[in-house]
Design a protein around this motif. Structure first.
Motif, mmCIF file in Angstrom:
data_model
loop_
_atom_site.group_PDB
_atom_site.id
_atom_site.type_symbol
_atom_site.label_atom_id
_atom_site.label_comp_id
_atom_site.label_asym_id
_atom_site.label_seq_id
_atom_site.Cartn_x
_atom_site.Cartn_y
_atom_site.Cartn_z
ATOM 1 N N SER A 133 -4.403 -7.542 1.900
ATOM 2 C CA SER A 133 -3.505 -6.750 2.739
ATOM 3 C C SER A 133 -2.312 -6.261 1.942
ATOM 4 C CB SER A 133 -3.038 -7.583 3.940
ATOM 5 O OG SER A 133 -2.063 -6.897 4.691
ATOM 6 N N GLN A 151 -3.373 -3.472 -0.550
ATOM 7 C CA GLN A 151 -3.678 -2.194 0.080
ATOM 8 C C GLN A 151 -2.426 -1.528 0.648
ATOM 9 O OE1 GLN A 151 -7.009 -3.100 2.691
ATOM 10 N NE2 GLN A 151 -8.440 -3.169 0.973
ATOM 11 N N LYS A 171 -6.881 1.676 -1.776
ATOM 12 C CA LYS A 171 -6.554 1.510 -0.356
ATOM 13 C C LYS A 171 -7.630 0.762 0.407
ATOM 14 C CE LYS A 171 -3.880 5.811 0.229
ATOM 15 N NZ LYS A 171 -3.901 7.122 0.913
ATOM 16 N N VAL A 172 -8.856 0.775 -0.108
ATOM 17 C CA VAL A 172 -9.974 0.227 0.675
ATOM 18 C C VAL A 172 -10.778 -0.839 -0.072
ATOM 19 C CG1 VAL A 172 -10.199 2.323 2.048
ATOM 20 C CG2 VAL A 172 -11.527 2.099 -0.066
ATOM 21 N N ASP A 226 -11.127 -4.198 -3.052
ATOM 22 C CA ASP A 226 -10.495 -5.385 -3.600
ATOM 23 C C ASP A 226 -10.568 -5.304 -5.125
ATOM 24 O OD1 ASP A 226 -9.741 -7.901 -4.480
ATOM 25 O OD2 ASP A 226 -11.475 -8.936 -3.614
#
Length: 292
Positions: free
Chosen positions: A200, A203, A247-248, A250
């Motif tokens: 979290s 991102q 952003k999406v 790992d």
């Protein structure tokens, strides 16, 4: 005697996330740009060397600066850049600024806030863009947009390599306050897969970095050199794609780098788009404006 160049990692300008002295740039500028790149890459490899003592890293960085700004002849990358700059009547200030960041890499392992990270980028990344603008004879008025793009590129790299930097160097560029807000810890960077709090945080930082990159959206229309404008458009395209992945995905367990084929595709698309934009006289559209 061990020289700075003996400590090179083997990474070259072809291994970066963005083009360096590519075929797009005017041929007369490439030798100077590569001399600057080799100097910076050598200093970076010294700062990141896994076994070299900190005192020796700082000594070598000081020696690079002394020979860049003085008359010594023992450090080939410093001598080559000094001569290349002198031939163009350019001062070494941007290369000197970058050395500030590499000394920080040796002495500073944690960053408390986003502003501290941006301060680091002021020396690690922004001088590179300013150097390129000076090489092309562009106005100082283009610096703010360039600074935003260069800082965004640097933070993309921080997010991509956050696990590797922690494991290999115990260095963390993620702001401590952002980690704390997400309920994440530095130690999570040592795991094979980012736990939900760390993911979290990463991102959210990517989203913030996308906004920073967007601040530089007008740079390619602000430069006068057509080919340099094309190069900037390519770099912006790469940066946008990478931050989109961040952003999406790992970065601890998934690919967040562009493949050579993807880089070629983005290069061709960016060049075509910039040529078309200039042909009709349009200015780049920021994402915020596009979404309004």
């Amino acid at each position: 005697m061990t020289t700075a160049s003996d400590l090179r990692s083997g990474k070259t300008h072809r291994d970066e996330n963005f083009p360096v002295a590519s075929w797009i740039i005017r041929p007369e500028h490439r030798a100077l740009i590569l001399a600057f790149y080799n100097f910076v890459r050598t200093a970076d490899d010294i700062a990141d060397h896994p076994t070299l003592p900190g005192e020796e890293k700082l000594r070598l960085l000081d020696l690079l600066e002394a020979e860049l700004t003085g008359t010594g002849e023992t450090q080939d990358v410093a001598v080559s850049l000094r001569r290349a700059l002198a031939a163009r009547g350019m001062p070494p200030r941007h290369a000197v600024d970058v050395l500030v960041a590499f000394r920080m890499d040796v002495t500073k392992l944690r960053y408390e806030t986003w502003d501290e990270v941006i301060h680091y980028c002021r020396y690690s990344a922004m001088p590179v863009g300013r150097f390129m603008l000076d090489v092309h004879g562009e106005s100082i008025s283009t610096w703010p947009a360039s600074d935003a793009i260069c800082a965004g590129l640097q933070i993309n790299n921080h997010l991509q390599d956050c696990g590797k930097d922690y494991k290999a160097l115990n260095r963390v560029y993620l702001p401590r306050d952002a980690l704390a807000e997400a309920g994440a810890t530095v130690e999570m960077l040592g795991e094979a897969k980012a736990p939900p709090p760390l993911l979290s945080c990463l991102q959210k930082l990517a989203v913030r970095n996308a906004a920073l990159l967007d601040e530089g959206r007008g740079l390619n229309s602000g430069v006068k050199d057509f080919r340099f404008g094309l190069e900037i458009a390519v770099i912006q395209g790469f940066a946008d794609r990478i931050v989109g992945l961040l952003k999406v995905r790992d970065p601890l367990s998934e690919r967040v780098h562009l493949s050579p084929l993807a880089m070629l595709g983005h290069t061709l698309a960016a060049v075509a788009g910039e040529i078309g934009r200039r042909a009709v006289g349009r200015h780049p559209v920021t994402k915020s404006a596009a979404g309004a």
